[in-house]
Design an enzyme around this catalytic site. Structure first.
Site, mmCIF file in Angstrom:
data_model
loop_
_atom_site.group_PDB
_atom_site.id
_atom_site.type_symbol
_atom_site.label_atom_id
_atom_site.label_comp_id
_atom_site.label_asym_id
_atom_site.label_seq_id
_atom_site.Cartn_x
_atom_site.Cartn_y
_atom_site.Cartn_z
ATOM 1 N N ASP A 176 0.862 -1.497 0.053
ATOM 2 C CA ASP A 176 -0.213 -0.152 0.158
ATOM 3 C C ASP A 176 1.358 1.186 0.258
ATOM 4 O O ASP A 176 2.168 1.443 0.605
ATOM 5 C CB ASP A 176 -1.249 0.129 1.277
ATOM 6 N N GLU B 13 -17.734 10.182 4.785
ATOM 7 C CA GLU B 13 -17.198 8.315 4.981
ATOM 8 C C GLU B 13 -16.629 8.013 3.648
ATOM 9 O O GLU B 13 -16.745 8.259 2.541
ATOM 10 C CB GLU B 13 -18.630 7.846 5.253
#
Length: 722
Positions: free
Chosen positions: A261, A466
């Site tokens: 990542d 969100e």
């Protein structure tokens, strides 16, 4: 004749000088030759997400970082499909396969045009860091919208079909490369993802967190796996020999490449603080098996790590070999005409076929949660209709995160207006802001909305509230939703409308995660949960509102009544989580979703009443549409009541099929349950074949505990395993 001579000359020259450019040579030989020609510094420049050009070797620049969660993302015009959690709500494997095939075709078409323009920037390549098959174990996680929900079997099946569609089925070439992320045990909290150490028990590790990744590797032959930010059992996921070598490579036989990542290698020393510097972090990641560093740590430290004896150049070559294999599979070193995927036309991007796929996905994703007194569907010739809400005329809520952009977006207000009669008096006012009180004392909307024959209120949340750390710019908790509540101003506004009217109040909720809808359900006559439905979402919702189609989406995640029903957010133990381990009744159970029609399920027929542990079991049931509307239903199969001496799941989804039935029509649906699908894991993480009686439930929702008013068509029988 001239072309033949050119080809022969090219082949001869390539064989003599640059073997890696000869498409007719064995791939391993091409990779060996290129590695032999590279310096160590050049290899270091290739092991990062922006792999630099090496002109002397005719190696072009390539950017590995690309996204395609629900359409080609962050790279201009493309078809925007529903967000992943919405696609999961379709429970439609074939549809997901078709969508991913379309995404791959658009990706290839855009890539070819980009190469003509010499655009080799981020997001313009063919290695896509999708799908996300992390388990949505806690509804507070802002990135849960990127996943296929809380169930490992559903996540594995949806992810598998996404991978197979995106990559294609050619024996030599990939249409595009898929990536299973974030491996492993990664699902919030967002603010702790760079420092958190996930330490699940071995049973949950094997039963919940690994199965979807295993499915994508062993059945889907996924080309890449992305390591997570967090630590797992003390080691950074991108530096874990347990995850990357013992399980991924040796146990599952993975032969693709591993990517970190972005910034995860830097986390080794900057945040996890398990290594003193970038040199040691680089060596640890290289040795564990991370091939590609999204970041710059490898480039800055590989040479030093080799010189200090922390790693060998052969180990660097091993990492390079996996990356080069992917580039060769994509045809990046071959003449374009040899790769059949390069025959795609630019016109495929946002073509009618792909827009129809986006529409069908949106249509099948919307979940009808409540429909008292058949408030829906509305009649198209309704005399007066009023539309309100902050998300009605808001295209932001079509998108979710990791999105592309389209020239054919239809928001929910537009979809409603396009379906209603020309004679209907229809009006719209936003009425309130998304999540802030209205300081204007003048209210022109609630009275007019209440006086209409029906009011449609489009509420919910958006990617502003969100999402991923840094993406949800209106979030106070780095994208997570720590209370699960709908903004208070929205609830107050709905109550105000309902207090003035006895006419139907239809509430459409947008969002990518469970929302506490207790107070909404008290005032709404009907509730549709729309997720982030993509570019055709408005059109699909309009058709559902007015009965051109029946809702058929099912919840891929349990909706708790409140956070009081949940364990601590940072606890990675599965006890008390998801439909598989919850012992309390939720607001809405996993697999739940209403229809405009009704279905009946006959008793389950087993191929055998008792079987041996290694035998497959065939299970059959007949379903009949007993209502007045043609509609689709999702037939779901669950196993329950495992007879073992350790904690087992309460229920486990092990099969699902979508069927379409006209009024009065019946169909038989069959499932085959294999030994592996019946296995569960003990406290040591070992697979166990349960013996004795095992319950089999088939129906259109999960058999978890539920409130009495939330009925379901469920049939249960028992098989004895010898």
């Amino acid at each position: 004749m001239t072309l033949c001579l050119f080809t022969l000359n090219f082949r001869a020259q390539a064989q003599e000088e640059f073997i890696w450019l000869d498409p007719y040579r064995d791939t391993d030989d091409r990779i060996d030759a290129l590695l032999k020609a590279m310096t160590l510094e050049e290899k270091a420049s290739q092991l990062i997400d922006v792999s630099e050009a090496i002109p002397r070797l005719e190696v072009p620049k390539y950017c590995w970082w690309n996204e395609s969660l629900h359409g080609v993302a962050r790279n201009g015009r493309a078809t925007v499909f529903p967000q992943a959690i919405g696609m999961a709500a379709t429970f439609d494997k074939e549809l997901i396969h078709d969508i991913a095939t379309a995404i791959g075709a658009e990706a290839r078409a855009k890539f070819l045009v980009a190469m003509e323009m010499d655009n080799r920037s981020k997001y313009a390549g063919l290695t896509f860091w999708s799908p996300n098959v992390n388990i949505f174990r806690d509804p507070r996680w802002g990135r849960g919208q990127e996943t296929y929900g809380e169930d490992p079997y559903l996540s594995g099946q949806m992810g598998l079909n996404f991978v197979q569609g995106l990559q294609g089925d050619h024996e030599k070439y990939l249409q595009a490369a898929a990536c299973a992320k974030h491996y492993a045990v990664h699902s919030g909290p967002e603010e702790d993802r760079h420092v958190f150490d996930a330490v699940p028990n071995q049973r949950d590790f094997r039963e919940t967190y690994l199965p979807a990744f295993k499915t994508l590797v062993k059945e889907g032959d996924v080309e890449a796996v992305m390591g997570a930010y967090n630590r797992v059992f003390g080691d950074p996921a991108c530096g874990s020999e347990l995850l990357l070598d013992d399980i991924l490579r040796k146990e599952w036989g993975f032969d693709g490449h591993v990517v970190s990542d972005c910034g995860a290698i830097e986390d080794f020393y900057a945040h996890h603080k398990v290594y003193p510097s970038g040199v040691e972090a680089t060596a640890a990641a290289i040795k564990a098996g991370t091939d590609l560093n999204c970041g710059k740590v490898y480039k800055q430290n590989i040479v030093a790590a080799v010189n200090q004896g922390l790693i060998t150049e052969k180990e660097v070559d091993d990492r390079m070999r996996n990356l080069l294999a992917t580039r060769f599979k994509l045809g990046l070193f071959d003449p374009a005409e040899l790769n059949p995927y390069n025959k795609v036309s630019p016109d495929t991007v946002e073509c009618e076929t792909h827009r129809n796929l986006a529409y069908n996905a949106a249509l099948k994703s919307v979940v009808l949660l409540k429909n008292d007194n058949h408030a829906l569907p509305l009649k198209k010739d309704i005399k007066t209709l009023y539309v309100v809400g902050p998300n009605a005329n808001n295209s932001e809520v079509l998108l979710g995160n990791y999105f592309g952009v389209s020239g054919h977006m239809t928001n929910i207000l537009e979809g409603i207006v396009s379906k209603v009669s020309l004679g209907t008096s229809i009006n719209y006012k936003q009425g309130i802001l998304l999540d802030r009180p209205n300081n204007n004392p003048i209210d022109w909307s609630t009275g007019e909305a209440a006086s209409a024959d029906a009011c449609i209120a489009v509420m919910g949340i958006s990617g502003l509230i969100e999402g991923e750390e840094g993406e949800a710019i209106a979030s106070s908790s780095k994208g997570d939703r720590n209370n699960m509540k709908l903004p208070e101003n929205q609830i107050a506004y709905l109550k105000k409308i309902k207090s003035k009217s006895k006419n139907p109040l239809i509430v459409i909720i947008t969002g990518g995660s469970p929302i506490n809808l207790t107070e909404v359900a008290e005032v709404a006559d009907a509730i549709l949960f729309a997720w982030y439905p993509g570019q055709e979402g408005g059109d699909a919702i309009g058709d559902l509102i007015f009965g051109n189609a029946s809702p058929s989406g099912k919840l891929p995640i349990t909706f708790p009544k409140s956070v009081d029903q949940l364990p601590a957010y940072d606890d990675y133990t599965m006890a008390g989580r998801t439909y598989r381990y919850m012992d309390v009744d939720p607001m809405y159970p996993f697999g739940y979703g209403l229809s405009y029609t009704s279905f009946s399920y006959d008793d389950i027929i087993l191929s055998k009443s008792s079987i041996k542990a290694k035998e497959d079991l065939k299970v059959t049931v007949k379903i009949t549409n007993t209502g007045q509307h043609t509609a689709e239903d999702v037939v779901q199969l669950y196993l329950s009541e495992y007879k073992v001496k350790f904690d087992a799941p309460n229920h486990s989804l092990k099969g699902f099929q979508r069927i379409k039935l006209a009024p009065g029509e019946s169909k038989e649906v069959s499932f085959h349950i294999s030994q592996e699908e019946r296995q569960i894991f003990d406290d040591q993480g070992k697979a166990v074949d349960p013996k004795g009686k095992l319950n089999i439930t088939i129906g259109n929702a999960s058999p978890m505990k539920r409130s009495n008013e939330l009925g379901a068509n469920l049939k249960t029988t028992t098989v004895k395993i010898l």
